[in-house]
Design a protein around this motif. Structure first.
Motif, mmCIF file in Angstrom:
data_model
loop_
_atom_site.group_PDB
_atom_site.id
_atom_site.type_symbol
_atom_site.label_atom_id
_atom_site.label_comp_id
_atom_site.label_asym_id
_atom_site.label_seq_id
_atom_site.Cartn_x
_atom_site.Cartn_y
_atom_site.Cartn_z
ATOM 1 N N LYS A 18 -5.360 15.716 14.495
ATOM 2 C CA LYS A 18 -4.404 14.655 14.213
ATOM 3 C C LYS A 18 -4.835 13.885 12.971
ATOM 4 O O LYS A 18 -6.023 13.790 12.689
ATOM 5 C CB LYS A 18 -4.299 13.706 15.413
ATOM 6 C CG LYS A 18 -3.737 14.370 16.670
ATOM 7 C CD LYS A 18 -3.637 13.374 17.799
ATOM 8 C CE LYS A 18 -3.051 14.032 19.060
ATOM 9 N NZ LYS A 18 -2.952 13.064 20.176
ATOM 10 N N TYR A 26 2.140 8.552 8.676
ATOM 11 C CA TYR A 26 2.502 9.862 9.226
ATOM 12 C C TYR A 26 3.863 9.791 9.917
ATOM 13 O O TYR A 26 4.738 10.632 9.690
ATOM 14 C CB TYR A 26 1.417 10.303 10.203
ATOM 15 C CG TYR A 26 1.701 11.603 10.920
ATOM 16 C CD1 TYR A 26 1.465 12.821 10.296
ATOM 17 C CD2 TYR A 26 2.213 11.609 12.209
ATOM 18 C CE1 TYR A 26 1.729 14.020 10.954
ATOM 19 C CE2 TYR A 26 2.479 12.793 12.870
ATOM 20 C CZ TYR A 26 2.229 13.995 12.237
ATOM 21 O OH TYR A 26 2.490 15.167 12.889
ATOM 22 N N ARG A 27 4.052 8.768 10.749
ATOM 23 C CA ARG A 27 5.326 8.632 11.467
ATOM 24 C C ARG A 27 6.481 8.366 10.502
ATOM 25 O O ARG A 27 7.585 8.891 10.677
ATOM 26 C CB ARG A 27 5.220 7.495 12.495
ATOM 27 C CG ARG A 27 4.326 7.799 13.673
ATOM 28 C CD ARG A 27 4.531 6.776 14.794
ATOM 29 N NE ARG A 27 4.183 5.427 14.348
ATOM 30 C CZ ARG A 27 2.968 4.899 14.453
ATOM 31 N NH1 ARG A 27 1.988 5.614 14.992
ATOM 32 N NH2 ARG A 27 2.731 3.681 14.040
ATOM 33 N N LEU A 30 7.273 11.671 8.670
ATOM 34 C CA LEU A 30 7.838 12.633 9.621
ATOM 35 C C LEU A 30 9.295 12.306 9.920
ATOM 36 O O LEU A 30 10.161 13.198 9.919
ATOM 37 C CB LEU A 30 7.008 12.637 10.911
ATOM 38 C CG LEU A 30 7.464 13.604 12.011
ATOM 39 C CD1 LEU A 30 7.381 15.042 11.534
ATOM 40 C CD2 LEU A 30 6.635 13.410 13.281
ATOM 41 N N GLU A 31 9.584 11.026 10.159
ATOM 42 C CA GLU A 31 10.953 10.614 10.450
ATOM 43 C C GLU A 31 11.857 10.850 9.242
ATOM 44 O O GLU A 31 13.009 11.278 9.377
ATOM 45 C CB GLU A 31 10.963 9.134 10.847
ATOM 46 C CG GLU A 31 12.330 8.592 11.217
ATOM 47 C CD GLU A 31 12.947 9.292 12.416
ATOM 48 O OE1 GLU A 31 14.202 9.355 12.481
ATOM 49 O OE2 GLU A 31 12.193 9.795 13.273
ATOM 50 N N LYS A 34 12.573 14.571 8.975
ATOM 51 C CA LYS A 34 13.421 15.021 10.092
ATOM 52 C C LYS A 34 14.878 14.687 9.819
ATOM 53 O O LYS A 34 15.783 15.466 10.179
ATOM 54 C CB LYS A 34 12.961 14.376 11.405
ATOM 55 C CG LYS A 34 11.863 15.138 12.122
ATOM 56 C CD LYS A 34 11.593 14.537 13.482
ATOM 57 C CE LYS A 34 10.561 15.374 14.242
ATOM 58 N NZ LYS A 34 10.267 14.786 15.574
ATOM 59 N N HIS A 61 0.128 17.903 7.266
ATOM 60 C CA HIS A 61 0.224 17.612 8.700
ATOM 61 C C HIS A 61 1.684 17.492 9.138
ATOM 62 O O HIS A 61 2.085 18.034 10.173
ATOM 63 C CB HIS A 61 -0.520 16.306 9.027
ATOM 64 C CG HIS A 61 -1.962 16.497 9.375
ATOM 65 N ND1 HIS A 61 -2.966 16.445 8.440
ATOM 66 C CD2 HIS A 61 -2.571 16.743 10.567
ATOM 67 C CE1 HIS A 61 -4.125 16.639 9.033
ATOM 68 N NE2 HIS A 61 -3.920 16.829 10.323
ATOM 69 N N VAL A 62 2.473 16.769 8.340
ATOM 70 C CA VAL A 62 3.884 16.571 8.683
ATOM 71 C C VAL A 62 4.643 17.896 8.647
ATOM 72 O O VAL A 62 5.417 18.209 9.566
ATOM 73 C CB VAL A 62 4.520 15.554 7.716
ATOM 74 C CG1 VAL A 62 6.032 15.496 7.918
ATOM 75 C CG2 VAL A 62 3.911 14.181 7.919
ATOM 76 N N GLU A 65 3.899 20.077 11.682
ATOM 77 C CA GLU A 65 4.629 19.693 12.896
ATOM 78 C C GLU A 65 6.101 20.066 12.801
ATOM 79 O O GLU A 65 6.707 20.504 13.782
ATOM 80 C CB GLU A 65 4.478 18.189 13.133
ATOM 81 C CG GLU A 65 5.203 17.716 14.383
ATOM 82 C CD GLU A 65 4.823 16.317 14.814
ATOM 83 O OE1 GLU A 65 5.628 15.673 15.518
ATOM 84 O OE2 GLU A 65 3.719 15.872 14.451
ATOM 85 N N LEU A 66 6.687 19.910 11.621
ATOM 86 C CA LEU A 66 8.095 20.264 11.456
ATOM 87 C C LEU A 66 8.336 21.754 11.658
ATOM 88 O O LEU A 66 9.342 22.157 12.246
ATOM 89 C CB LEU A 66 8.580 19.857 10.057
ATOM 90 C CG LEU A 66 8.791 18.365 9.788
ATOM 91 C CD1 LEU A 66 9.150 18.142 8.335
ATOM 92 C CD2 LEU A 66 9.882 17.805 10.694
#
Length: 403
Positions: A18, A26-27, A30-31, A34, A61-62, A65-66
């Protein structure tokens, strides 16, 4: 296998575990991505932070996850550009065409402008309405270098497309320039969303130790589970060793740049062999000594007085002629001028001796041939060239300073 996994992690910033200390950023990123990949929104953002602060790691990292989402993995198109490689808009456009696999679509078409060409490329990717079109992610590394392109045409058109209702596009720029917005032209700035994500290496030493353990540990899916457990236990033991902690603390105070940590671990990892399967505290201390070693000064340590005088003469010629190549006779003349000024404290060497010293400098890569050759070819060629007293050389002034 251990060497390959860890070297890829250190050199290519592969996402592991992580993110540490950058959960909010990060959040946010990522948002943002997305909304582009799932809902078809277009966006733009800049990731700003000093070198080694984890900008590329955050993005990796992002994206990792995607890519675990099937819908995104099958539809998302990525275009990676670098300001060091794509030095003008024409080169950048060719690279965009190549990465989107549209060379055959473009063919021999002639476009009136950069904007028309880029719009054609994105139009070729469209299918149906906006929500069903393939989203395109543009990643611009060394973003500040694209600012210096003529009229900032590439940035203008990318930001303009991200603001219009065309193919869903997100532009992510990575830069270490805090004043990057001031470098943008007014028309470019007006089309940028002004989303900025800052990374500042704000972690403390306890988190630094945690990063050390995470970066050096083997993943759970490693083929040999027993060896992976043994390796990870050894890493845990190293992180608790007082001498290792002192060495890491010195590095932490010297530079919180994660690349410095990666370089240290890379040097220690090079000692791992079949007969020496685990990293020890002594390996890390030896790697720390190598890391702090001044490679430029080490070249000078073994040189004779004559060789150092020739280096000074070459540096002087390099300054006088502003980096233009020079030959042995020019170096020898400069050396003779030096001898006339310092005749009372210097032995007057004969010309064949000086020539031999120049040839020796070629072998230690203190000077190199003007035309690009391999190291071995250069050395051999210059040994022959010096015997004939001809041939141009160029002094590497990054090795030595004029004094």
């Amino acid at each position: 296998m251990v060497q390959r996994i860890l070297r890829e992690r250190f050199c290519h910033h592969h996402a592991t575990g992580k993110p540490f200390g950058i959960e909010h950023q990060y959040r946010h990123l990522l948002e943002l991505l997305k909304r582009t990949t799932v809902h078809g929104e277009s966006n733009s953002a800049l990731i700003i932070g000093p070198r080694g602060s984890g900008k590329t790691m955050l993005l990796n990292h992002v994206l990792k996850e995607l890519m675990e989402i099937k819908q995104i993995r099958e539809n998302l198109l990525e275009v990676h550009l670098n300001g060091l490689l794509q030095t003008n808009d024409k080169v950048a456009l060719k690279e965009i065409t190549r990465q989107l696999h549209l060379e055959n679509v473009v063919g021999d078409k002639v476009f009136g402008s950069f904007a028309e060409n880029l719009a054609f490329l994105l139009e070729a990717l469209r299918k149906g309405d906006r929500t069903s079109s393939c989203p395109v992610l543009f990643i611009l590394d060394e973003f500040d270098l694209f600012v210096h392109h003529k009229n900032q045409t590439l940035l203008y058109n990318l930001f303009d497309i991200s603001q219009s209702a065309q193919t869903p596009v997100t532009v992510i720029g990575l830069t270490c320039r805090q004043d990057i917005l001031e470098l943008l032209e007014k028309r470019v700035k007006s089309r940028f969303s002004h989303r900025q994500i800052y990374l500042m290496n704000s972690f403390d030493f306890k988190q630094y130790i945690k990063i050390f353990k995470e970066q050096l540990s083997l993943p759970a899916e490693f083929l040999d589970e027993s060896f992976a457990q043994k390796w990870n236990n050894n890493v845990q033991h190293l992180s608790e060793d007082k001498t290792v902690q002192d060495m890491l603390q010195n590095l932490f105070h010297y530079s919180k740049d994660l690349r410095s940590l990666h370089l240290l671990l890379m040097l220690a990892l090079s000692n791992v062999t079949v007969h020496h399967p685990l990293i020890t505290a002594s390996d890390l201390h030896e790697a720390s000594k190598q890391y702090r070693m001044d490679s430029k000064a080490n070249i000078v340590h073994g040189l004779s007085v004559l060789e150092i005088c020739l280096i000074i003469a070459m540096k002087h010629l390099n300054d006088v002629y502003e980096g233009e190549p020079f030959n042995f006779q020019m170096v020898y003349n400069e050396f003779q001028k030096f001898m006339q000024r310092k005749a009372h404290c210097m032995y007057n060497f004969e010309k064949p001796v000086v020539m031999k010293c120049c040839a020796a400098l070629c072998w230690i890569v203190a000077v190199h041939r003007h035309k690009q050759l391999t190291c071995q070819t250069t050395c051999l060629a210059w040994s022959r060239k010096f015997r004939k007293r001809t041939g141009l050389v160029r002094h590497l002034n990054t090795y030595y300073n004029w004094s």
